[in-house]
Design a protein around this motif. Structure first.
Motif, short mmCIF file in Angstrom:
data_model
loop_
_atom_site.label_atom_id
_atom_site.label_comp_id
_atom_site.label_asym_id
_atom_site.label_seq_id
_atom_site.Cartn_x
_atom_site.Cartn_y
_atom_site.Cartn_z
N PHE A 191 0.82 -1.12 0.21
CA PHE A 191 -0.06 -0.12 0.00
C PHE A 191 0.90 1.08 0.02
O PHE A 191 1.93 1.28 0.85
N ARG A 192 0.54 2.33 -0.81
CA ARG A 192 1.33 3.50 -0.89
C ARG A 192 0.29 4.67 -0.42
O ARG A 192 -1.03 4.59 -0.83
N VAL A 193 0.95 5.51 0.54
CA VAL A 193 0.04 6.61 0.87
C VAL A 193 0.83 8.00 0.75
O VAL A 193 1.87 8.14 0.74
N ASP A 194 0.17 8.99 -0.04
CA ASP A 194 0.53 10.02 -0.23
C ASP A 194 1.14 10.74 1.27
O ASP A 194 0.15 10.83 2.09
N THR A 195 2.37 11.35 1.20
CA THR A 195 3.01 11.72 2.45
C THR A 195 1.99 13.02 3.10
O THR A 195 2.15 13.25 4.34
N ALA A 196 1.18 13.66 2.20
CA ALA A 196 0.31 14.69 2.69
C ALA A 196 -0.89 14.17 3.52
O ALA A 196 -1.45 15.08 4.00
N ASN A 197 -1.04 12.79 3.31
CA ASN A 197 -2.17 12.44 3.89
C ASN A 197 -2.28 12.51 5.30
O ASN A 197 -1.35 11.94 6.08
N VAL A 253 3.95 2.13 5.96
CA VAL A 253 5.35 1.76 6.47
C VAL A 253 5.62 0.48 6.02
O VAL A 253 5.12 -0.84 6.31
N ASP A 254 6.59 0.25 5.15
CA ASP A 254 7.20 -0.84 4.43
C ASP A 254 6.06 -1.48 3.77
O ASP A 254 5.80 -2.97 3.60
N GLY A 255 5.08 -0.84 3.14
CA GLY A 255 3.88 -1.34 2.23
C GLY A 255 2.89 -1.63 3.39
O GLY A 255 1.85 -2.24 2.85
N VAL A 256 2.81 -1.60 4.57
CA VAL A 256 1.71 -2.00 5.49
C VAL A 256 1.03 -0.56 5.57
O VAL A 256 1.59 0.46 6.06
#
Length: 710
Positions: A126-132, A138-141
């Motif tokens: 899973f990838r999340v925009d850092t501005a979220n 974290v490591d795809g989790v």
């Protein structure tokens, strides 16, 4: 034609709205639900209709609604709302999208439903925009984000992430709750993890391990449990809280001695083929949900069971209760697609909602001894929906068939109702294969009850002596269907209001044949027939409604006052005259067409007959003339009026007026007179046994009669 056009337009609009409500709006690769333009936010509900998502999937931050042209912020991931007529209603947003390998979440997302990625077995990260501000990867989790910007709750471990051991991170002082919660289904669909290590200050929600395929050992414990031989139990050691799904694979699991309860989701997704409950007395809700059980025997030592204990056990074939259960709890066997047989004790007197939902291999289940289908605080619906049930013999002790009871039971072809059955609730038989229906003693048929029933070809409305209220689209009329109407008190009670009971019917009205015992139709429904068959001497009353079909009289009716007889001759071989009464006295037939009795100019004549084996009866009021409306309400002056309301006669007219109630054989049962002052007279029929009667009111200028069915 205008009425037909308007009805078609109305039905088309309803279909379009229903599709939008149930599935959302497809735009590009995805489906969305929108709130009002004053609050331009959207929920992403999953892939667009007919779309399979694959590879790296990026959820957009905004979307333009083509209906209003406005730009909406995508702030939520979750399944669409809607109604159960849609196959995909209630599914998780990306249900079984097995080709997605990674998923990117934009900064705008503020809420993700727990089940949004169930079945997405190929996601590696899973990838999340850092501005979220709500989520972090974290490591795809996937974790929720604390107010300090640190990882907080563990929401979802990527199903295809290849690690044999995973350590849940310790809680830190930067977390909002002081503990690291792990959400329900966090490790669902993952088969690579074998050992799960629990960090410090971690709390497992119920069902954390549900849907997991590989974890066989737990190291450490959460704050609410202790570790015993690689599984988590309560601090007193008596309740099994979290058993690793692969603790036992392909064999019988024996619950360790000392454990007396399997807690909620305690053995969820267990890979065992059988289970020995040993000393267990309590099974919490979802205790063995989605497990690999092939058969199960619940011993008499089990005294308490929660809901959905065996739900989703896709390999379960047989089940037997040896304990004295009072009911089969809600969702107990829902989605047990291979379940064929179930044995339960005589103590069982109820089935709760969704108990056998989607049990596709279950073809029979007796409700004969059941007295309850309800459950306090639980929506009463879908007990056998989508199951393999083939016939229903409704029990005499339950007056109401609940919502969606047999929804989409594709193999259900037979329905038998008892005299005590009074109501069928919304969508109870939606999408079934029923072929015939007799409304019998029913008082209410709610919305969409027999919609999408493509095999329904014969519908009978017998005269039951009380009102029958019909809901919106209660019946789908199919090509070459036959509808028999002997009921004189049909009413409409659909959710859209109105008072035209014909709105209960839709479909191929112009392709059906109608058989009516009514002398006057009194409803615009008859506008749409293909062919209509009516009583002798009444075709002129139907003429104003002729639009698309032909009118036929089922028999000829000619009173011979001089000879004191009525000439009645069937017009078709499928019409059989079974009896004639004149003023309540049975007439004698001579040559098969002449019925002799004490016929006078003011006599009331009732003709009993069958059409294709269906019983019908027509009451000809006194002085009936073909082609005129002779219902009692049109009489005036000294001629009395008589009608039935519930179980009472209402008699009106100018005194002197006498009344009688007789059996079809002419036996006098009730008699009386209106008071000299006039006014309505209420005559209770509560003391009469169920059956057919004739009530007659006689005044100085004539008489009026009605047929009564109690």
């Amino acid at each position: 034609m205008n009425r037909i056009f308007l009805r078609v337009c109305s039905m088309l609009a309803m279909v379009l709205l229903t599709a939008a409500d149930a599935r959302g709006l497809s735009i590009g690769q995805f489906e969305y639900e929108f709130v009002s333009p004053t609050e331009p936010e959207a929920r992403i509900c999953g892939p667009a209709r007919g779309t399979t998502l694959s590879g790296d999937v990026v959820i957009p931050a905004t979307v333009v609604n083509p209906i209003d042209g406005l730009t909406y912020t995508v702030n939520e991931i979750g399944h669409a709302g809607g109604n159960l007529r849609d196959e995909d209603t209630g599914r998780s947003a990306f249900h079984d999208q097995t080709e997605i390998t990674s998923l990117t979440i934009p900064a705008t997302i503020t809420y993700i439903w727990d089940d949004s990625f169930y079945g997405c077995s190929a996601i590696k990260e899973f990838r999340v925009d850092t501005a979220n501000k709500a989520y972090i990867s974290v490591d795809g989790v996937l974790f929720s984000k604390s107010s300090h910007g640190a990882m907080d709750e563990l929401l979802r471990f990527p199903p295809a992430k290849k690690v044999s051991t995973y350590t849940i991170p310790d809680a830190t002082d930067k977390m909002d709750f002081g503990s690291r919660f792990v959400r329900t289904g966090a490790f669902r669909d993952n088969s690579s993890i074998k050992t799960l290590v629990i960090g410090k200050e971690v709390i497992f929600q119920e069902g954390v391990l549900s849907g997991n395929l590989g974890i066989s050992k737990i190291v450490g414990s959460d704050l609410w449990s202790i570790n015993k031989n690689g599984m988590l139990v309560s601090e007193d050691g008596k309740t099994l809280r979290h058993m690793p799904p692969a603790y036992v694979t392909g064999a019988t699991l024996k619950i360790p001695a000392g454990i007396t309860a399997i807690g909620p989701f305690g053995c969820a997704s267990a890979r065992c083929s059988g289970i020995d409950f040993n000393n267990v007395t309590v099974l919490g809700h979802h205790a063995l949900a989605e497990s690999a059980l092939e058969s199960v025997v619940v011993p008499e030592t089990v005294t308490e069971m929660g809901s959905a204990v065996f739900s989703g056990c896709g390999k379960l074939v047989t089940a037997r209760f040896e304990n004295r259960i009072k009911v089969i709890e809600a969702s107990t066997f829902s989605d047990c697609v291979k379940l064929q047989t179930i044995e339960y004790p005589s103590s069982c007197r109820g089935v709760y909602p969704k108990a056998f939902y989607n049990c596709q291999s279950l073809t029979a289940f007796s409700l004969a001894n059941m007295t309850t289908l309800g459950m306090e605080g639980y929506y009463l619906s879908s007990h056998f929906a989508k199951s393999g049930i083939t016939k229903v013999n409704w029990p005499s002790k339950i007056a109401e068939i609940p919502d969606m009871m047999y929804l989409k039971c594709k193999d259900l072809v037979s329905l038998s109702l008892k005299p005590t059955t009074e109501r069928i609730c919304d969508m109870a038989f939606y999408g079934t294969s029923l072929e015939t229906l007799n409304t019998a003693s029913l008082k209410v048929i709610e919305d969409y009850v027999f919609e999408d029933c493509d095999n329904l070809r014969k519908i009978v409305f017998p005269d039951s002596g009380h009102e029958l209220t019909l809901g919106k689209n209660s019946f789908q009329i199919n090509k070459d269907a036959e509808i028999y109407i002997d009921h004189t008190q049909l009413h409409y009670g659909g959710w859209d209001g109105g008072d035209d009971w014909t709105d209960a019917f839709y479909g191929y009205l112009g392709e059906a044949r109608f058989f009516s015992s009514l002398l006057d139709p009194g409803a615009s429904w008859f506008t749409y027939w293909k062919e209509l068959y009516c009583p002798g001497g009444s075709s002129a009353n139907y003429e104003p409604f002729r639009r698309m079909g032909d009118i036929h009289e089922m028999f000829s009716y000619r009173p011979d006052f001089a000879g004191g007889a009525v000439h009645i001759e069937p017009a078709y071989p499928w019409v059989k005259i079974t009896g004639v009464t004149i003023d309540g006295a049975e007439a004698a037939v001579t040559d098969g067409t002449v019925w002799k009795g004490k016929l006078k100019s003011n006599s009331a004549v009732m003709v009993d007959y069958t059409a294709n084996g269906v019983h019908l009866s027509t009451l000809y009021p006194s002085s009936y003339q073909s082609g005129t409306d002779n219902t009692p309400s049109v009489f005036s002056g000294g001629v009395p009026r008589i009608r039935l309301e519930s179980t009472s006669l209402i008699i009106e007219g100018e005194s002197p007026v006498t009344y009688t109630v007789v059996s079809p054989a002419g036996k006098l049962l009730l008699t009386g007179a209106l008071p000299a002052a006039g006014g309505p007279q209420i005559v209770s029929l509560a003391g009469l046994a169920p059956g057919c009667y004739i009530a007659t009111a006689t005044g100085k200028d004539g008489s009026a009669s009605i047929k009564i069915n109690l």
